[in-house]
Design an enzyme around this catalytic site. Structure first.
Site, mmCIF file in Angstrom:
data_model
loop_
_atom_site.group_PDB
_atom_site.id
_atom_site.type_symbol
_atom_site.label_atom_id
_atom_site.label_comp_id
_atom_site.label_asym_id
_atom_site.label_seq_id
_atom_site.Cartn_x
_atom_site.Cartn_y
_atom_site.Cartn_z
ATOM 1 N N GLU A 212 0.851 -1.192 0.000
ATOM 2 C CA GLU A 212 0.000 0.000 0.000
ATOM 3 C C GLU A 212 0.880 1.233 0.000
ATOM 4 O O GLU A 212 1.872 1.311 0.726
ATOM 5 C CB GLU A 212 -0.906 0.027 1.228
ATOM 6 C CG GLU A 212 -1.782 1.288 1.281
ATOM 7 C CD GLU A 212 -2.580 1.411 2.562
ATOM 8 O OE1 GLU A 212 -3.554 0.648 2.708
ATOM 9 O OE2 GLU A 212 -2.210 2.243 3.421
ATOM 10 N N THR B 17 -4.074 4.735 -1.473
ATOM 11 C CA THR B 17 -5.073 5.325 -0.593
ATOM 12 C C THR B 17 -5.730 6.527 -1.270
ATOM 13 O O THR B 17 -5.280 7.004 -2.306
ATOM 14 C CB THR B 17 -4.470 5.746 0.757
ATOM 15 O OG1 THR B 17 -3.513 6.782 0.539
ATOM 16 C CG2 THR B 17 -3.799 4.574 1.442
ATOM 17 N N ALA C 203 -4.739 12.820 -0.682
ATOM 18 C CA ALA C 203 -3.454 13.077 -0.038
ATOM 19 C C ALA C 203 -3.634 13.027 1.460
ATOM 20 O O ALA C 203 -4.294 13.884 2.042
ATOM 21 C CB ALA C 203 -2.924 14.434 -0.464
ATOM 22 N N HIS D 266 -8.364 2.921 -3.421
ATOM 23 C CA HIS D 266 -9.195 3.044 -2.229
ATOM 24 C C HIS D 266 -10.336 4.024 -2.519
ATOM 25 O O HIS D 266 -10.135 5.046 -3.173
ATOM 26 C CB HIS D 266 -8.387 3.580 -1.047
ATOM 27 C CG HIS D 266 -7.355 2.627 -0.548
ATOM 28 N ND1 HIS D 266 -7.022 2.533 0.791
ATOM 29 C CD2 HIS D 266 -6.561 1.726 -1.181
ATOM 30 C CE1 HIS D 266 -6.081 1.627 0.949
ATOM 31 N NE2 HIS D 266 -5.775 1.132 -0.243
ATOM 32 N N ARG E 299 -15.818 2.822 4.428
ATOM 33 C CA ARG E 299 -16.637 3.918 4.930
ATOM 34 C C ARG E 299 -15.821 5.185 4.981
ATOM 35 O O ARG E 299 -16.239 6.246 4.555
ATOM 36 C CB ARG E 299 -17.176 3.599 6.327
ATOM 37 C CG ARG E 299 -18.139 4.685 6.848
ATOM 38 C CD ARG E 299 -18.307 4.654 8.338
ATOM 39 N NE ARG E 299 -17.098 5.086 9.042
ATOM 40 C CZ ARG E 299 -17.023 5.225 10.353
ATOM 41 N NH1 ARG E 299 -18.071 4.932 11.099
ATOM 42 N NH2 ARG E 299 -15.899 5.618 10.924
ATOM 43 N N ASP F 217 -12.897 7.511 7.552
ATOM 44 C CA ASP F 217 -12.895 8.086 8.899
ATOM 45 C C ASP F 217 -13.772 9.331 8.949
ATOM 46 O O ASP F 217 -13.766 10.152 8.030
ATOM 47 C CB ASP F 217 -11.467 8.457 9.319
ATOM 48 C CG ASP F 217 -10.566 7.241 9.422
ATOM 49 O OD1 ASP F 217 -11.072 6.167 9.786
ATOM 50 O OD2 ASP F 217 -9.356 7.376 9.127
ATOM 51 N N LYS G 217 -20.739 -6.870 4.604
ATOM 52 C CA LYS G 217 -19.888 -6.507 3.466
ATOM 53 C C LYS G 217 -19.743 -7.688 2.502
ATOM 54 O O LYS G 217 -19.801 -7.518 1.276
ATOM 55 C CB LYS G 217 -18.507 -6.066 3.954
ATOM 56 C CG LYS G 217 -18.483 -4.809 4.809
ATOM 57 C CD LYS G 217 -17.050 -4.494 5.219
ATOM 58 C CE LYS G 217 -16.963 -3.435 6.290
ATOM 59 N NZ LYS G 217 -15.561 -3.156 6.688
ATOM 60 N N GLN H 144 5.196 6.988 14.874
ATOM 61 C CA GLN H 144 4.346 6.278 13.923
ATOM 62 C C GLN H 144 3.434 5.290 14.633
ATOM 63 O O GLN H 144 2.222 5.285 14.424
ATOM 64 C CB GLN H 144 5.228 5.540 12.911
ATOM 65 C CG GLN H 144 4.467 4.633 11.954
ATOM 66 C CD GLN H 144 5.394 3.715 11.180
ATOM 67 O OE1 GLN H 144 6.530 3.465 11.585
ATOM 68 N NE2 GLN H 144 4.916 3.205 10.068
ATOM 69 N N LYS I 299 7.930 3.790 2.125
ATOM 70 C CA LYS I 299 9.331 3.552 2.480
ATOM 71 C C LYS I 299 9.803 2.254 1.801
ATOM 72 O O LYS I 299 9.675 1.161 2.371
ATOM 73 C CB LYS I 299 9.492 3.462 3.993
ATOM 74 C CG LYS I 299 9.125 4.749 4.732
ATOM 75 C CD LYS I 299 9.342 4.615 6.222
ATOM 76 C CE LYS I 299 8.863 5.839 6.973
ATOM 77 N NZ LYS I 299 9.572 7.072 6.591
#
Length: 287
Positions: free
Chosen positions: A16, A47, A50, A77, A107, A109, A163, A210, A270
Site C-alpha cells: 500500500e 489510498t 493526499a 481506495h 466507509r 474516517d 460486506k 508512527q 518507504k
C-alpha cells in the site's frame, strides 16, 4: 486483472502507498514506485487523496500509472462517508475509464474535515451500490481486533458479514502486531460463514511516533515484546527501524507457516523496509 483471481495459486504479496500531500513534490511517489516495482508485488493499492483528503484525482492517476506504466495491477481506495451518489458515480466512471478493475470500498474516517453526506453511511452500502452497477472486483477491510467503533467483536463480525453478502470478493486486514488476533479473527469469520481470501495487513514500524499515532487511531494493541523494542531503541532511530523490520519479518514468517492467503504491507512510502522484508521472505512465498 481482478486481484481476487490471484488467491489459491500462491501466497499473495501486495503493498500500500499513499499519494503525496498537495505541498509535496510528486516525484517522491514515483521514486517510491520505482523502489517497490522491482520487488514483484502482485498488486499495489493507493489510498484516497493526499493523507486521507477529499481529492481523488491523484489516487486515480497513480493507480492508472501503476497499472499502465509499471505493469503492476492496482487497487484504488474509495471511502464513501462524504460522497453523494453523483460523486461516487463520477469517481467510479473515472476508474473504469482508466482500466482500473479493483476497488477497496471503505466507509472512511469521520473527522472534523469530513462531513457525512448521508447517501452512504457504511461500507456495505457502497459495496452493494458498486456491485449492482459496475463490474469491479471489490475488496473490503476487516479488523482482527475489532473496529475501534464497534461495541464488541461479535458486532464487528456481523458488520463484516454484511460486506461479504453485499458483494465483496476479498478482504484485507487493518494492521496488527499480535498474530493471535488474526488467527482468532479467522476462526470467527469462518463460523459466521465468511469465506473470502484474506490478506494480513502488516506495517513495519520504523519510528515511535508512527506506532503511537496508529495505535491511537486504530485501537491496535501493543504486545509486551513490542513495547520492549520501543523502550530499548526509542533513542536510536536506526536500531528501532531495523528492529521494527525484524519484528514484521517474524510476523510474516509465522503467518506464511499458518497458510495465510496473502501479506499486504503498509509501506508508508518507504521502499527500504519493503525491500528488506521481501528479501527475507520471498523464498517462502508459493510460486
Amino acid at each position: 486483472m481482478k486481484t481476487s483471481e490471484l488467491f489459491g495459486k500462491k501466497t499473495v504479496l501486495s503493498f500500500e502507498i499513499f499519494p503525496p500531500k498537495p505541498t509535496a513534490d510528486e516525484k517522491v511517489i514515483y521514486e517510491t514506485l520505482d523502489g517497490l516495482s522491482g520487488l514483484n508485488p502482485d498488486f499495489i493499492s493507493v489510498t484516497y487523496g493526499a493523507g486521507g483528503g477529499n481529492n481523488c484525482s491523484k489516487t486515480v492517476r497513480i493507480a492508472s500509472d501503476i497499472k499502465h506504466k509499471y505493469g503492476i495491477e492496482s487497487i484504488a481506495h474509495l471511502p464513501c462517508i462524504n460522497l453523494s451518489e453523483e460523486d461516487a458515480v463520477g469517481i467510479l466512471n473515472q476508474l473504469e475509464a482508466e482500466g482500473i478493475e479493483n476497488i477497496l470500498a471503505l466507509r472512511g474516517d469521520i473527522t472534523a474535515e469530513v462531513t457525512p453526506n448521508g447517501r452512504f453511511t457504511h461500507a456495505d452500502e457502497l459495496i452493494r451500490f458498486i456491485r449492482e452497477k459496475y463490474h469491479f472486483n471489490i475488496i473490503a477491510a476487516c479488523y482482527p481486533e475489532g473496529h475501534i467503533e464497534s461495541k464488541c467483536i461479535v458486532e464487528d463480525i456481523e458488520n463484516l458479514k454484511r460486506k461479504a453478502d453485499a458483494g465483496a470478493s476479498q478482504l484485507v486486514t487493518q494492521l496488527f502486531l499480535d498474530n493471535d488476533f488474526f488467527y482468532r479473527f479467522q476462526e470467527r469469520a469462518a463460523l459466521a460463514g465468511i469465506d473470502l481470501p484474506t490478506e494480513a495487513g502488516i506495517m513495519p514500524v520504523t519510528n515511535k511516533k508512527q506506532i503511537e499515532r496508529m495505535t491511537k487511531m486504530c485501537g491496535v494493541q501493543l504486545p509486551e515484546k513490542f513495547r520492549r523494542i520501543i523502550d530499548k531503541y526509542e533513542n536510536n532511530p536506526e536500531a528501532l527501524r531495523d528492529a521494527g523490520i525484524a519484528y514484521a519479518i517474524n510476523q510474516i514468517v509465522d503467518l506464511i507457516a499458518h497458510g495465510v492467503d496473502g501479506i499486504h504491507l503498509y509501506t508508508m512510502n518507504k521502499p527500504y523496509a519493503a525491500r528488506k522484508i521481501y528479501e527475507a521472505v520471498y523464498s517462502m512465498l508459493k510460486v
